[in-house]
Design a protein around this motif. Structure first.
Motif, PDB file in Angstrom:
ATOM      1  N   UNK A  62      45.562  46.709  36.996  1.00 53.09           N
ATOM      2  CA  UNK A  62      44.745  46.327  35.923  1.00 53.09           C
ATOM      3  C   UNK A  62      44.149  45.039  36.230  1.00 53.09           C
ATOM      4  N   UNK A  63      44.946  43.410  36.134  1.00 50.48           N
ATOM      5  CA  UNK A  63      44.054  42.311  37.114  1.00 50.48           C
ATOM      6  C   UNK A  63      43.738  42.308  37.555  1.00 50.48           C
ATOM      7  N   UNK A  64      43.290  43.342  38.896  1.00 52.72           N
ATOM      8  CA  UNK A  64      42.860  43.016  39.886  1.00 52.72           C
ATOM      9  C   UNK A  64      41.265  43.050  39.101  1.00 52.72           C
ATOM     10  N   UNK A  65      41.292  44.211  38.406  1.00 51.55           N
ATOM     11  CA  UNK A  65      39.751  45.039  38.355  1.00 51.55           C
ATOM     12  C   UNK A  65      38.567  44.370  36.654  1.00 51.55           C
ATOM     13  N   UNK A  79      44.465  36.674  42.708  1.00 52.98           N
ATOM     14  CA  UNK A  79      44.918  37.432  41.620  1.00 52.98           C
ATOM     15  C   UNK A  79      45.875  36.785  41.341  1.00 52.98           C
ATOM     16  N   UNK A  80      45.453  37.211  39.995  1.00 49.87           N
ATOM     17  CA  UNK A  80      46.520  36.462  39.266  1.00 49.87           C
ATOM     18  C   UNK A  80      47.692  37.372  39.009  1.00 49.87           C
ATOM     19  N   UNK A 184      47.286  38.595  30.415  1.00 52.00           N
ATOM     20  CA  UNK A 184      48.501  39.266  29.948  1.00 52.00           C
ATOM     21  C   UNK A 184      49.529  40.237  28.976  1.00 52.00           C
ATOM     22  N   UNK A 185      49.019  39.200  28.080  1.00 51.80           N
ATOM     23  CA  UNK A 185      49.188  40.744  27.194  1.00 51.80           C
ATOM     24  C   UNK A 185      47.805  41.258  26.084  1.00 51.80           C
ATOM     25  N   UNK A 186      47.484  41.895  26.608  1.00 54.25           N
ATOM     26  CA  UNK A 186      46.408  42.883  27.209  1.00 54.25           C
ATOM     27  C   UNK A 186      47.059  43.907  28.427  1.00 54.25           C
ATOM     28  N   UNK A 187      46.777  42.990  29.193  1.00 57.12           N
ATOM     29  CA  UNK A 187      47.180  44.230  30.536  1.00 57.12           C
ATOM     30  C   UNK A 187      48.917  44.812  30.264  1.00 57.12           C
ATOM     31  N   UNK A 188      49.909  43.816  29.764  1.00 57.81           N
ATOM     32  CA  UNK A 188      50.873  44.614  28.813  1.00 57.81           C
ATOM     33  C   UNK A 188      50.971  45.666  28.273  1.00 57.81           C
ATOM     34  N   UNK A 602      33.507  43.553  35.859  1.00 62.45           N
ATOM     35  CA  UNK A 602      34.891  42.970  36.210  1.00 62.45           C
ATOM     36  C   UNK A 602      35.651  44.752  36.823  1.00 62.45           C
ATOM     37  N   UNK A 603      35.641  45.645  35.733  1.00 58.13           N
ATOM     38  CA  UNK A 603      37.114  46.415  36.452  1.00 58.13           C
ATOM     39  C   UNK A 603      35.866  46.877  37.843  1.00 58.13           C
ATOM     40  N   UNK A 604      34.231  46.893  37.436  1.00 60.17           N
ATOM     41  CA  UNK A 604      33.982  48.249  38.632  1.00 60.17           C
ATOM     42  C   UNK A 604      33.198  47.578  40.307  1.00 60.17           C
ATOM     43  N   UNK A 605      34.161  45.823  40.040  1.00 63.67           N
ATOM     44  CA  UNK A 605      34.355  45.210  41.096  1.00 63.67           C
ATOM     45  C   UNK A 605      35.491  45.962  41.992  1.00 63.67           C
ATOM     46  N   UNK A 606      37.365  46.180  41.164  1.00 65.63           N
ATOM     47  CA  UNK A 606      37.832  46.451  41.272  1.00 65.63           C
ATOM     48  C   UNK A 606      37.863  48.148  41.958  1.00 65.63           C
ATOM     49  N   UNK A 607      37.371  48.821  41.466  1.00 63.28           N
ATOM     50  CA  UNK A 607      36.739  50.131  42.171  1.00 63.28           C
ATOM     51  C   UNK A 607      35.948  49.992  43.299  1.00 63.28           C
TER      52      UNK A 607
END
Length: 821
Positions: A62-65, A79-80, A184-188, A602-607
């Motif tokens: 998710x963080x990468x995306x 990456x974070x 962090x909160x959004x990802x978790x 940014x999710x597109x770049x992860x894909x």
């Protein structure tokens, strides 16, 4: 038993017993969960190690995306990292910490105002003058009056073995991390949704509403609709993501020093054809680099004249240029006395044991305990001397007032997922406190960091989300009963020229990526059928198409190795014109546009990275087409996301960039492929390949019943005003978009160049273009080349007219008033 209960049980094992065991955030010394963890939903407490490991991998994805990155000091962007096990604090322990944080922010503000005002702390002897005047961030010219208090602070905390919080360092210059905390909160919350919903913790989003209101209220002269900007060092700074997140979330422009200018003591933002006044600057550039006129003259990050504008009260800087002096480590031993003098109350949060070497006793103590203390300069946080012991001793003897020794070893531990298992790691917490009105309110939560036990100060670690539990489910989030509402009367903000330039090139690179992928897919399909048959009609068509691809992106490998060529085109970022190089540049531009683009981009770049990884790991030829197809889908998704942007100047310029690139790629495609006669069958196959690469095959087939002729192909891709892929359609789109920009008019150079191109198309005779001279079509070759050159001139003209902010500002210019804007 589950992984957290197993961890808690292991804490009381004799093998882990120490003389003074560190405080464990999850487990008691008896091996039971702490009260805050007992309140957490069973979905979190009873999670198994495989589930936790899976959650960790999902968080990383998710963080990468999202493109969440961090650049360690002196290191490369990475990456974070977020651990799936949060730091959980109960209501009771947070309420104690909250009072201490609010008091500390009040104290820091009082110290700041005193040091830049009456200096009673120095006059009374409470604070030695050499601590202040010897600090590089004490700026004598800084104006800290009652109208510009310290607005936001960060406090780095650690727990003692008895569970008490103590201050490791204060962050007042440009506190970073709020954006990372929210990410962090959004990802978790997405990875552990049930645990998050049922935990009963304070949400973070209301804090951002209060932050936005506080920044708006900080404007001078009580303006109702002030202009607030976030001043960044640029996309390569350590916390560039954090800066852009704040700007995007709060709805403020993210600017760099070159985007701002001062005139007559007022700060202005450069926008298209005009300047707009700036009232509040959220400063993320260190003070010394913020004004090359008064501070570091070599700086290219700041704004000449900024300090003078602040002194005149024409702009509020958050935090003020003198705030960095509060990050002085030598202040820690004197905090208690200063609190008694300035606030008339005892200090609630003690600092880590710190010895200032500025007195003979302190110097001797530091020198005697060099093996025990972490020695650092007073104005270089976490900068441990790297020289020999003799060199360090000599430096302390030469300037003892510039050194402190600190005991930084006593912090708590918490289980952290590392290499598929839970390991206890040292925990620090960064808390944030905001001034609203006349009081300070801490964010209920923060940003925690886990590092291996025994790590040296400053090492980068893994972040943790901070969950602060509510006393009652009905308690308001962040303790706010009235969350400020954003006024709907705010004016639309025009992006600065630098952002407009980035949007223009975002459009160009996105279109280039699409066109390269379409050509690569066509080449791969031909190679799958005709590789090894060079003398067949399909084999000769393959040679033409692959040769065109190499003319756009030169390759020095074997021309017969089509798989190797295509893999290089998709994967090699060092190959000129390759997809990989284009995507790298596209991602760099997107990083600088975080406050402009939807997070979905940014999710597109992860894909795309995952499609690239599949091609790297799979040697089979079919994977080339599979990965190219997936990446094409991702690029088309990016077009869809940008299509939902507001139709402002930035969007129009992005569409101009996309249309220019589409026209240019079309000329570079049809020029070498259709300007040579190769025989009826080969010409027909080449023309079909061109239609496919230009995404016009379906339309042509529907109109002409599958019969491919040169005239019909050129009519569709050059002259058809209804075909979004045609030259005529895109030139008209450019003309329409130019008309929507400020200062539009048919007399501007870009408009004139487009008019010339459109007039050329109106005069165009397709049959004349197809005239044969030997084996060539020279008229068509000249047309394609001349049109491409005219398009490149158009691109340069758009840049000159709409992006250039004028000549670089020289410091000498600022000594003379420029009068009216």
């Amino acid at each position: 038993m589950t992984v957290l209960r197993d961890y808690a049980a292991s804490v009381c094992q004799p093998a882990l017993a120490e003389a003074v065991a560190p405080y464990d955030e999850v487990a008691t010394a008896e091996g039971t969960l702490r009260p805050a963890w007992k309140r957490i939903a069973a979905e979190a407490v009873d999670i198994t190690l495989p589930q936790l490991d899976r959650a960790g991998r999902e968080i990383a994805r998710l963080l990468s995306d999202e493109g969440v990155v961090y650049t360690p000091p002196g290191g490369e962007q990475r990456p974070w990292r977020l651990d799936p096990v949060p730091l959980v604090l109960g209501h009771d322990e947070w309420s104690v910490l909250e009072k201490g944080l609010a008091q500390r922010a009040e104290l820091l503000n009082a110290i700041l105002l005193d040091l830049h005002g009456p200096r009673t702390l120095l006059a009374s002897g409470t604070l030695p003058p050499s601590i202040v005047f010897g600090h590089s961030e004490f700026i004598r010219s800084a104006a800290a009056d009652e109208h510009q208090p310290l607005l936001i602070t960060g406090t780095d905390l650690g727990r003692t073995p008895t569970g008490e919080w103590q201050v490791i360092a204060d962050r007042a210059q440009a506190p970073s991390g709020i954006g990372f905390a929210m990410e962090n909160r959004r990802a978790l919350s997405r990875v552990l949704p049930v645990a998050y919903r049922e935990a009963g913790l304070h949400r973070l989003s209301p804090f951002f509403s209060v932050l936005r209101a506080a920044l708006m209220e900080a404007a001078p002269h009580g303006l109702e609709d002030p202009r607030v900007v976030v001043l960044s060092p640029g996309p390569m700074s350590e916390t560039a993501y954090d800066q852009s997140f704040i700007a995007a979330t709060l709805g403020f422009p993210l600017v760099e020093g070159s985007d701002l200018v001062t005139r007559d003591g007022v700060v202005w933002m450069r926008v298209l054809g005009r300047h707009e006044r700036v009232d509040v600057i959220v400063r993320r550039v260190d003070a010394q680099w913020s004004d090359p006129l008064e501070l570091r003259g070599e700086s290219r990050l700041g704004v000449p004249g900024l300090a003078e504008a602040a002194r005149r009260g024409n702009v509020t800087i958050v935090n003020g240029l003198g705030a960095g002096v509060l990050e002085n480590a030598a202040l820690l031993p004197f905090m208690s006395a200063m609190c008694e003098q300035l606030l008339d109350e005892p200090l609630r949060l003690a600092g880590v044991p710190t010895v200032w070497a500025g007195t003979p006793q302190g110097r001797d103590q530091v020198l005697d305990r060099l093996d025990e203390l972490t020695v650092r300069r007073i104005d270089r946080p976490f900068d441990v001397e790297t020289g020999t012991r003799a060199e360090l001793e000599a430096a302390i003897h030469a300037e003892p007032h510039r050194f402190v020794g600190q005991e930084l070893g006593a912090v708590s531990i918490a289980p952290t997922l590392e290499r598929g298992a839970l390991h206890p790691q040292a925990i620090t917490l960064r808390a944030f406190t905001l001034r609203r009105g006349s009081s300070y309110r801490p964010m209920v939560g923060g940003l925690a960091t886990a590092v291996p036990v025994g790590s040296v100060p400053g090492v980068t670690g893994t972040s943790k989300d901070v969950w602060v539990l509510k006393e009652s489910p009905d308690d308001p989030d962040q303790g706010l009963n009235d969350v400020p509402r954003v006024s709907s009367a705010s004016a639309t903000v025009t992006p600065v020229p630098r952002v407009l330039d980035d949007l223009f090139w975002l459009g160009r690179y996105a279109e280039r990526a699409e066109d390269v992928l379409r050509l690569a897919i066509v080449t791969h399909e031909l190679a799958e059928d005709f590789q090894g048959r060079p003398y067949s009609s399909g084999g000769r068509t393959l040679a033409v198409v692959s040769g065109t691809m190499r003319s756009l992106s030169p390759w020095s490998g074997d021309p017969a190795d089509h798989d190797g060529d295509l893999r290089s085109l998709l994967l090699d970022p060092h190959r000129d014109g390759s997809l990989a190089q284009t995507v790298v540049r596209l991602k760099e531009i997107a990083q600088s546009l975080r406050d402009q683009l939807s997070p979905d981009a940014y999710r597109i770049f992860g894909a795309m990275d995952r499609a690239r990884g599949a091609l790297v790991s799979n040697p089979h030829g079919w994977q080339i087409g599979e990965s190219a197809g997936r990446m094409l889908t991702d690029v088309l998704a990016l077009h869809g996301i940008t299509g939902n942007m507001v139709r402002d100047e930035g969007w129009h310029l992005m569409e101009i960039g996309r249309a220019i690139e589409r026209c240019l790629q079309l000329c570079q495609l049809v020029g070498p492929t259709l300007s040579v006669r190769r025989g009826l069958d080969i010409d027909r196959d080449v023309q079909s390949a061109v239609l496919q690469a230009a995404e016009s095959a379906v339309t042509h087939r529907r109109r002409h019943r599958g019969v491919v002729r040169g005239a019909t192909v050129l009519d569709l891709v050059l002259l058809d005003p209804t075909n979004p892929r045609s030259l005529a359609f895109n030139l008209r789109a450019i003309d329409a978009a130019l008309a929507m920009l400020p200062g539009a008019g048919g007399s501007t150079r870009p408009a004139r160049l487009v008019d010339d191109l459109l007039e050329e198309l109106e005069r165009l005779d397709v049959m004349a273009l197809l005239a044969i001279d030997g084996e060539n079509r020279p008229n068509f070759a000249r047309f394609a080349q001349a049109t491409a050159q005219q398009l490149m001139r158009l691109s340069d003209a758009v840049s000159e007219v709409h992006f250039d902010a004028g000549p670089s500002q020289h410091l000498l210019d600022l000594a003379i008033s420029d009068g009216e804007l």
